[in-house]
Design a protein around this motif. Structure first.
Motif, PDB file in Angstrom:
ATOM      1  N   MET A   1       0.820  -1.219   0.000  1.00 51.87           N
ATOM      2  CA  MET A   1       0.000   0.000   0.000  1.00 51.87           C
ATOM      3  C   MET A   1       0.853   1.268   0.000  1.00 51.87           C
ATOM      4  O   MET A   1       0.325   2.359  -0.173  1.00 51.87           O
TER       5      MET A   1
ATOM      6  N   MET B   1       6.226 -15.448  13.032  1.00 54.28           N
ATOM      7  CA  MET B   1       6.242 -14.679  11.784  1.00 54.28           C
ATOM      8  C   MET B   1       7.670 -14.627  11.254  1.00 54.28           C
ATOM      9  O   MET B   1       8.617 -14.922  11.978  1.00 54.28           O
ATOM     10  N   SER B   2       7.787 -14.242   9.996  1.00 56.73           N
ATOM     11  CA  SER B   2       9.133 -14.082   9.452  1.00 56.73           C
ATOM     12  C   SER B   2       9.756 -12.833  10.083  1.00 56.73           C
ATOM     13  O   SER B   2       9.039 -11.939  10.553  1.00 56.73           O
TER      14      SER B   2
ATOM     15  N   ALA C   1       8.522  -9.708   8.583  1.00 57.46           N
ATOM     16  CA  ALA C   1       7.170  -9.336   9.001  1.00 57.46           C
ATOM     17  C   ALA C   1       7.234  -8.478  10.261  1.00 57.46           C
ATOM     18  O   ALA C   1       6.538  -7.469  10.386  1.00 57.46           O
TER      19      ALA C   1
ATOM     20  N   TYR D   1       2.163 -14.286   8.606  1.00 60.95           N
ATOM     21  CA  TYR D   1       3.516 -14.869   8.592  1.00 60.95           C
ATOM     22  C   TYR D   1       4.498 -13.881   7.955  1.00 60.95           C
ATOM     23  O   TYR D   1       5.414 -13.429   8.599  1.00 60.95           O
ATOM     24  N   CYS D   2       4.271 -13.519   6.681  1.00 57.80           N
ATOM     25  CA  CYS D   2       5.277 -12.661   6.019  1.00 57.80           C
ATOM     26  C   CYS D   2       4.937 -11.176   6.092  1.00 57.80           C
ATOM     27  O   CYS D   2       5.829 -10.341   5.986  1.00 57.80           O
ATOM     28  N   ASN D   3       3.648 -10.834   6.250  1.00 58.47           N
ATOM     29  CA  ASN D   3       3.206  -9.448   6.437  1.00 58.47           C
ATOM     30  C   ASN D   3       3.380  -8.560   5.202  1.00 58.47           C
ATOM     31  O   ASN D   3       3.170  -7.353   5.287  1.00 58.47           O
ATOM     32  N   ILE D   4       3.800  -9.117   4.059  1.00 65.45           N
ATOM     33  CA  ILE D   4       3.933  -8.287   2.858  1.00 65.45           C
ATOM     34  C   ILE D   4       3.299  -8.964   1.638  1.00 65.45           C
ATOM     35  O   ILE D   4       3.681  -8.682   0.503  1.00 65.45           O
ATOM     36  N   GLY D   5       2.363  -9.869   1.875  1.00 69.16           N
ATOM     37  CA  GLY D   5       1.573 -10.384   0.759  1.00 69.16           C
ATOM     38  C   GLY D   5       2.083 -11.623   0.060  1.00 69.16           C
ATOM     39  O   GLY D   5       1.428 -12.129  -0.841  1.00 69.16           O
ATOM     40  N   HIS D   6       3.254 -12.141   0.454  1.00 67.92           N
ATOM     41  CA  HIS D   6       3.805 -13.283  -0.266  1.00 67.92           C
ATOM     42  C   HIS D   6       3.148 -14.613   0.119  1.00 67.92           C
ATOM     43  O   HIS D   6       2.966 -15.476  -0.710  1.00 67.92           O
TER      44      HIS D   6
ATOM     45  N   ARG E   1      -6.045 -10.641   1.575  1.00 68.71           N
ATOM     46  CA  ARG E   1      -4.871 -10.626   2.449  1.00 68.71           C
ATOM     47  C   ARG E   1      -4.957  -9.468   3.456  1.00 68.71           C
ATOM     48  O   ARG E   1      -4.942  -8.299   3.063  1.00 68.71           O
TER      49      ARG E   1
ATOM     50  N   CYS F   1      -2.785  -8.406   5.438  1.00 70.46           N
ATOM     51  CA  CYS F   1      -1.551  -7.613   5.559  1.00 70.46           C
ATOM     52  C   CYS F   1      -1.422  -6.552   4.478  1.00 70.46           C
ATOM     53  O   CYS F   1      -0.608  -5.657   4.597  1.00 70.46           O
ATOM     54  N   LEU F   2      -2.210  -6.669   3.380  1.00 67.95           N
ATOM     55  CA  LEU F   2      -2.097  -5.711   2.272  1.00 67.95           C
ATOM     56  C   LEU F   2      -3.323  -4.821   2.163  1.00 67.95           C
ATOM     57  O   LEU F   2      -3.365  -3.941   1.314  1.00 67.95           O
TER      58      LEU F   2
END
Lengths: 403, 113
Positions: free
Chosen positions: A34, A125-126, A129, B64-69, B84, B86-87
């Motif tokens: 975003m 989480m990663s 993240a 988990y990844c927080n950026i859409g992957h 998603r 996170c997005l």
């Protein structure tokens, strides 16, 4: 009409957009996050000269520069296909089909997973993240965390979590399994950490950054590594302790640890549990290159570059006409290298479309990438230069089709 | 004390800017977020980590990844599934529901229809 479509509004994509726009090209950038900036957004570290590298500020500067020169940047748009059409590239997005004669893939990197029992429990989480949640969204990921996986990215982000007041209890190795491999080997992890030990204002340097040159001494250091870990920024880094399981049912409650041999083999009877309310998995980065694959681009496997990368030359051209790549999709390096590669891609695209008057600019930009690479404080892989030379050679052997 | 919440002050990034509040519902429960926050960030700040149950096993899942992957955080937003968290930015009046376990009536010991 769009001359250049760029996928990814990170350091490479935004630099390329600005360069293309400066040469009079119509540029459209799309990104599914975003906010523009890509991986830059989370980055926050102190440079060796004492200044702060603030990724949010860098992202803003690059975005304003690109938009100020006339590029259009659309966030919240996902791309799921790219195919060669009659006139150029046909790209399928969540906002419909976009077409352009030139397509630049600047999709960056993704994190490599280190699976272990319990890793799907909410609160795991990663490491990236946690970085984004902390620095971009400014939401606390928890009170007491454990990082599984020891590498330079994990150490840098652990420091960022501390800056935001998030307690990281310790950093341990992942368990040894067919996926984790070298990431679970105390010897290999020690070797890679010592290569960046010059960055650590801590006992880590004194513990043995000089040992890296002597293999027997390095092996001795791994054998004698303190059971309590070695502290870096007040956070213990454990190389002889691995996480064997993450505990909890509806949320993370702790981590089961075990002491391991210098080869990463768990030592029987050493299992013990520690409390935690969040866990970060740090498996490192690999190029996010699926779009190049669906576009039909040939690949090379080069561990020095982080894994499978689309074939490309130093002008950021792929073997497919009109398809370019820049940034971490070409290999894992710093944001500064990505920016320099974006400028090269922009100039190469301008030349391809007949808009480059000053031919020396492209050669200068290619030389600049190499200078930035040499002066980088963090080398994600010590043999990055060899990986870059290999991919160039493989590209020359393959040639460019459709030209 | 909640284990989560927002990072109001930061030594390098400075204080959080003033933002307007938006109201949304998660699984029918009214909640508040700041304008510009993702669904995942707003829920985590409210102490909610579970965003869905695994479709077959019913085990809880969060970001988990927080950026859409990774697509681990998919929720249902205003009736649309597979979004998603996170997005996706929270919007005023949004109805968000967690993904639920799906029936597996043909599987031995599976979840009934």
């Amino acid at each position: 009409m769009t001359d250049v479509l760029i996928v990814g509004a990170g350091p490479a994509g935004l630099s390329a957009a600005a360069t293309c726009a400066r040469h009079g090209l119509s540029v459209r950038v799309v990104d599914e996050f975003m906010k523009p900036g890509g991986r830059l957004l989370g980055q926050l570290h102190e440079e060796p000269d004492g200044t702060w590298w603030n990724g949010i500020e860098e992202a803003r500067r690059l975005y304003e520069q690109a938009v100020g020169l006339g590029a259009s940047v659309a966030c919240g748009v996902s791309v799921y296909d790219a195919a060669r059409g009659e006139e150029g590239w046909v790209v399928s997005t969540t906002e419909g089909i976009l077409e352009a004669p030139v397509l630049l893939l600047a999709t960056g990197a993704a994190e490599t997973a280190l699976p272990l029992p319990g890793w799907t429990i909410p609160g795991v989480m990663s490491i990236g993240a946690a970085q984004v949640m902390t620095n971009v969204h400014r939401v606390r990921v928890g009170e007491r965390g454990v990082i599984i996986g020891v590498n330079i990215l994990a150490v840098a982000i652990a420091r960022e979590l501390q800056l935001a007041g998030i307690h990281v209890d310790r950093m341990v190795l992942p368990p040894r399994n067919p996926v984790t491999q070298e990431a679970a080997s105390p010897y290999h992890v020690m070797q890679s950490l010592l290569r960046v030990a010059h960055l650590a204002p801590s006992a880590f340097i004194r513990y043995g950054s000089r040992l890296v040159k002597s293999d027997p001494l390095l092996r001795l250091a791994v054998r004698c590594y303190p059971a309590g870990g070695v502290k870096m920024w007040r956070m213990p880094i454990h190389l002889r302790t691995a996480a064997v399981e993450i505990l909890g049912t509806s949320k993370v409650e702790g981590v089961r640890l075990a002491r391991v041999s210098p080869d990463g083999e768990p030592l029987p009877g050493t299992e013990h549990d520690i409390p935690a309310d969040f866990v970060c998995i740090a498996g490192g980065l690999h190029p996010l290159a699926e779009l190049a694959a669906v576009a039909g681009c040939p690949f090379a496997y080069l561990p020095e570059l982080g894994g499978h990368v689309p074939l490309h030359n130093e002008r950021m051209e792929t073997p497919l006409a009109g398809l370019y790549v820049a940034g971490n999709i070409t290999g894992i390096e710093s944001a500064k290298v990505a920016m320099a590669q974006g400028a090269v891609a922009g100039l190469a695209i301008a030349e391809h479309l007949g808009r480059l008057r000053d031919r020396t600019a492209l050669a200068d930009a290619i030389a600049h990438v190499k200078r930035v690479r040499r002066s980088a404080t963090i080398q994600f892989h010590p043999e990055i230069g060899r990986g870059r030379a290999d991919v160039e050679r493989m590209f020359q052997e393959q040639g460019i089709s459709g030209k | 004390m909640s284990a989560t919440g927002r990072i109001e002050e930061h030594p390098i990034l400075g204080p959080l800017p003033e933002r307007s509040v938006v109201t949304f519902r998660f699984n029918g429960v009214p909640m508040q977020a700041y304008q510009g926050e993702t669904i995942a960030a707003a829920l985590l700040a409210a102490g909610i980590r579970t965003l869905r149950l695994h479709e077959e096993k019913g085990t809880p899942r969060g970001i988990y990844c927080n950026i859409g992957h990774c697509f681990e955080c998919r929720v249902t937003v205003n009736g649309r599934t597979g979004i998603r968290a996170c997005l996706t930015l929270v919007e005023e009046g949004m109805e968000i529901t967690a993904g639920e376990i799906l029936p597996t009536p043909l599987k031995k010991g599976g979840h009934p229809a």
